[in-house]
Design a protein around this motif. Structure first.
Motif, PDB file in Angstrom:
ATOM      1  N   ASN A   8       0.906  -0.987   0.070  1.00 40.24           N
ATOM      2  CA  ASN A   8       0.045  -0.055  -0.092  1.00 40.24           C
ATOM      3  C   ASN A   8       0.960   1.211  -0.155  1.00 40.24           C
ATOM      4  N   THR A   9       2.452   1.220  -0.916  1.00 41.58           N
ATOM      5  CA  THR A   9       2.845   1.833  -1.091  1.00 41.58           C
ATOM      6  C   THR A   9       3.559   2.193  -2.141  1.00 41.58           C
ATOM      7  N   ALA A  10       3.804   3.207  -2.692  1.00 43.37           N
ATOM      8  CA  ALA A  10       4.261   2.957  -3.845  1.00 43.37           C
ATOM      9  C   ALA A  10       5.739   4.065  -3.991  1.00 43.37           C
ATOM     10  N   ARG A  11       6.336   4.104  -4.967  1.00 48.62           N
ATOM     11  CA  ARG A  11       7.610   5.210  -5.024  1.00 48.62           C
ATOM     12  C   ARG A  11       6.701   6.466  -5.472  1.00 48.62           C
ATOM     13  N   ILE A  12       7.234   7.960  -5.173  1.00 46.79           N
ATOM     14  CA  ILE A  12       7.251   9.763  -5.408  1.00 46.79           C
ATOM     15  C   ILE A  12       7.215   9.149  -7.146  1.00 46.79           C
ATOM     16  N   PRO A  13       6.549   9.507  -7.902  1.00 49.52           N
ATOM     17  CA  PRO A  13       6.928  10.544  -8.721  1.00 49.52           C
ATOM     18  C   PRO A  13       8.178  11.374  -9.580  1.00 49.52           C
ATOM     19  N   PRO A  14       9.247  11.169 -10.171  1.00 46.15           N
ATOM     20  CA  PRO A  14       9.943  13.569 -10.957  1.00 46.15           C
ATOM     21  C   PRO A  14       9.936  13.494 -10.559  1.00 46.15           C
ATOM     22  N   GLY A  15       9.040  15.269 -10.020  1.00 45.77           N
ATOM     23  CA  GLY A  15       8.309  15.970 -10.100  1.00 45.77           C
ATOM     24  C   GLY A  15       7.058  16.607  -9.561  1.00 45.77           C
ATOM     25  N   LEU A  16       7.034  14.831  -8.313  1.00 46.17           N
ATOM     26  CA  LEU A  16       5.789  15.372  -7.362  1.00 46.17           C
ATOM     27  C   LEU A  16       6.643  15.944  -6.259  1.00 46.17           C
ATOM     28  N   SER A  17       5.473  16.917  -5.502  1.00 43.25           N
ATOM     29  CA  SER A  17       6.023  16.867  -4.398  1.00 43.25           C
ATOM     30  C   SER A  17       6.230  16.149  -3.326  1.00 43.25           C
ATOM     31  N   ALA A  18       6.337  15.394  -2.418  1.00 47.34           N
ATOM     32  CA  ALA A  18       6.257  14.569  -0.910  1.00 47.34           C
ATOM     33  C   ALA A  18       5.030  15.681  -0.197  1.00 47.34           C
ATOM     34  N   THR A  19       5.162  16.585   0.148  1.00 49.73           N
ATOM     35  CA  THR A  19       3.610  17.946   0.346  1.00 49.73           C
ATOM     36  C   THR A  19       2.812  17.124  -0.224  1.00 49.73           C
ATOM     37  N   ARG A  62      -9.895   1.165  -3.597  1.00 49.78           N
ATOM     38  CA  ARG A  62      -8.572   0.303  -3.407  1.00 49.78           C
ATOM     39  C   ARG A  62      -7.369   0.781  -2.935  1.00 49.78           C
ATOM     40  N   LEU A  63      -6.668   0.169  -2.135  1.00 49.12           N
ATOM     41  CA  LEU A  63      -5.627   0.495  -0.973  1.00 49.12           C
ATOM     42  C   LEU A  63      -4.212   0.282  -1.709  1.00 49.12           C
ATOM     43  N   LEU A  91      -2.193   3.899  -6.125  1.00 49.15           N
ATOM     44  CA  LEU A  91      -1.740   4.587  -5.085  1.00 49.15           C
ATOM     45  C   LEU A  91      -0.645   5.292  -6.902  1.00 49.15           C
ATOM     46  N   GLU A  92      -0.201   4.502  -7.921  1.00 49.89           N
ATOM     47  CA  GLU A  92       0.736   5.083  -8.641  1.00 49.89           C
ATOM     48  C   GLU A  92      -0.462   5.958  -9.399  1.00 49.89           C
ATOM     49  N   ARG A  93      -1.559   5.615  -9.878  1.00 51.21           N
ATOM     50  CA  ARG A  93      -2.902   6.083 -10.524  1.00 51.21           C
ATOM     51  C   ARG A  93      -2.570   7.147  -9.509  1.00 51.21           C
ATOM     52  N   SER A  94      -2.790   7.476  -8.800  1.00 49.08           N
ATOM     53  CA  SER A  94      -3.353   8.814  -8.043  1.00 49.08           C
ATOM     54  C   SER A  94      -2.150  10.052  -8.412  1.00 49.08           C
ATOM     55  N   ALA A  95      -0.524   9.476  -8.401  1.00 47.69           N
ATOM     56  CA  ALA A  95       0.415  10.120  -8.318  1.00 47.69           C
ATOM     57  C   ALA A  95       1.351  10.853  -9.816  1.00 47.69           C
ATOM     58  N   ARG A  96      -0.322   9.850 -11.141  1.00 49.84           N
ATOM     59  CA  ARG A  96      -0.006  10.343 -11.854  1.00 49.84           C
ATOM     60  C   ARG A  96      -1.352  11.534 -12.733  1.00 49.84           C
ATOM     61  N   LEU A  97      -2.324  10.990 -11.850  1.00 52.94           N
ATOM     62  CA  LEU A  97      -3.048  12.475 -11.820  1.00 52.94           C
ATOM     63  C   LEU A  97      -2.443  13.560 -11.550  1.00 52.94           C
ATOM     64  N   ALA A  98      -1.615  13.153 -10.515  1.00 57.55           N
ATOM     65  CA  ALA A  98      -1.783  14.544  -9.329  1.00 57.55           C
ATOM     66  C   ALA A  98      -0.645  15.948 -10.169  1.00 57.55           C
ATOM     67  N   LEU A  99       0.530  14.347 -10.845  1.00 51.86           N
ATOM     68  CA  LEU A  99       1.323  14.958 -11.984  1.00 51.86           C
ATOM     69  C   LEU A  99       0.483  16.135 -12.923  1.00 51.86           C
ATOM     70  N   ASP A 100      -0.318  15.002 -13.588  1.00 49.29           N
ATOM     71  CA  ASP A 100      -0.850  15.955 -14.668  1.00 49.29           C
ATOM     72  C   ASP A 100      -2.177  17.353 -13.924  1.00 49.29           C
ATOM     73  N   GLY A 101      -1.609  17.480 -13.034  1.00 45.59           N
ATOM     74  CA  GLY A 101      -2.641  18.626 -12.366  1.00 45.59           C
ATOM     75  C   GLY A 101      -4.856  18.826 -12.308  1.00 45.59           C
ATOM     76  N   VAL A 102      -4.584  16.757 -12.463  1.00 45.64           N
ATOM     77  CA  VAL A 102      -5.487  16.711 -12.636  1.00 45.64           C
ATOM     78  C   VAL A 102      -6.261  16.537 -10.856  1.00 45.64           C
ATOM     79  N   LEU A 103      -5.253  15.767 -10.093  1.00 40.02           N
ATOM     80  CA  LEU A 103      -5.509  15.402  -8.727  1.00 40.02           C
ATOM     81  C   LEU A 103      -5.024  16.695  -7.987  1.00 40.02           C
ATOM     82  N   ALA A 104      -4.353  17.801  -8.614  1.00 35.00           N
ATOM     83  CA  ALA A 104      -3.395  18.653  -7.273  1.00 35.00           C
ATOM     84  C   ALA A 104      -4.556  19.174  -6.090  1.00 35.00           C
ATOM     85  N   PRO A 105      -3.871  18.861  -5.027  1.00 37.36           N
ATOM     86  CA  PRO A 105      -4.925  19.134  -4.187  1.00 37.36           C
ATOM     87  C   PRO A 105      -4.705  20.309  -3.539  1.00 37.36           C
TER      88      PRO A 105
END
Ligand code: NAP
Length: 307
Positions: free
Chosen positions: A110-121, A255-256, A261-275
């Protein structure tokens, strides 16, 4: 040894305390991390109150608060696949290790790598709010142009659902109190202020044939008030209130796993899921961070920056 913030017994905020704990040894399928950022969620105070015993890992007191974090892997337990010491990761602390702490253990599947370009925050906010938003909208499976009501749009999950729904070209209407208007409108939501307007009357005006889907983040009476606005009660998805079948709706199917998690990170990188991160606290101010969320009227996401 590291500082941690948690609780010595079940109860209200009065049972919370800072304490030092030895770095937890990663068990089978776990990774030890140095926590960079921890996300703050309503579930944290519910666990402290002893209201969700199935999720607390059964660890001895004092227990550490927090379910999600981003950090750096310090050590691997047995049977960990796909992660290495030194990786920047984000994920769930599903075995009760907590995350409001300098070090903790995360569950490796239930843990994934943070992709390059995405902040830890940003990454630290994705396990709970980010993947919940993905799950709720996937469960509804609405086509572009469909009309969605988000009840409780201004909080962590609500704004994430709103962003994702906009990217899926849904027409989004959301409820919240006055202070949530600006954040909601900034992500394209037609906002209804439940403190100043008749939610049902305005919603019926905006969607005379009813809503194709409702995502409810509030529950209780508020859920029961908005549920009849759905064209089909099965398309009422509740995220917090498990009594939703009483109104014909469904509880969100979560789905944990790492791939979500990787999918949500990609969406965050694309700005779609930017919190929308509204408040960042140091670990020494963890009590204030949780108090903001515990008052039930959070704007966006609150995080604790540990390192
Ligand atoms: N099942 C899961 O895996 C899962 C995952 C994440 C969250 N959850 C649950 O889902 C719920 C929401 O989580 P969250 O992180 O988004 O919480 P949150 O950040 O606290 O947001 C809740 C929002 O609801 C608003 N609200 C309260 N009463 C309202 C009302 N009567 N009408 C409209 N809005 C109202 C609040 O502010 P205002 O009143 O100021 O508008 C707040 O912005 C919680 O119960 C949480 O435990 C479950």
């Amino acid at each position: 040894m590291g500082q941690a913030w948690g609780f010595g017994r079940y109860g209200g905020p009065e049972v919370q305390e800072f304490f030092d704990r030895p770095d937890p040894a990663p068990g089978r399928g776990e990774v030890l991390i140095r926590v960079t950022v921890a996300g703050v969620n309503p579930l944290d105070h519910l666990l402290r109150a002893g209201l969700v015993p199935g999720l607390d890992g059964g660890r001895p007191f004092p227990r550490v608060l927090g379910m999600e974090a981003a950090g750096i892997v310090l050590a691997l337990g047995e049977d960990v696949e796909g992660l290495e010491v030194g990786d920047a990761v984000f994920g769930f602390a599903l075995t009760g290790g907590g995350t409001y702490a300098e070090t903790t253990v995360l569950s490796a599947p239930n843990t994934a790598r943070i992709p390059p370009g995405l902040s830890a925050t940003v990454a630290a906010t994705l396990p709970v709010a980010g993947t919940t938003a993905v799950d709720a909208l996937d469960q509804l499976g609405l086509p572009a142009g469909a009309t969605l009501l988000i009840n409780g749009v201004g909080g962590g999950v609500g704004l994430a659902v709103a962003r994702l729904a906009a990217a899926r070209e849904l027409r989004v209407i959301g409820t919240g109190s006055t202070a949530k208007r600006e954040h909601a409108e900034a992500v394209g939501v037609r906002f209804i202020d439940y403190t100043a307007e008749d939610v049902v009357a305005v919603a019926r005006e905006l969607a005379p044939r009813g809503f194709d889907g409702i995502v409810d983040l509030v529950g209780g009476t508020s859920l029961r008030t908005v549920a009849p606005l759905a064209r089909d009660p099965r398309n009422v998805i509740a995220v917090g209130d498990q009594s939703v079948p009483e109104v014909g709706g469904r509880f969100v199917e979560r789905r944990l796993d790492r791939s979500n998690l990787e999918r949500s990170a990609r969406l965050a990188l694309d700005g779609v899921l930017a919190p929308v991160i509204t408040e960042v606290y140091p670990l020494s101010d963890a009590p204030a961070a949780l108090a903001v969320v515990e008052n039930g009227h959070t704007s966006g996401k609150v995080v604790i920056k540990v390192a």
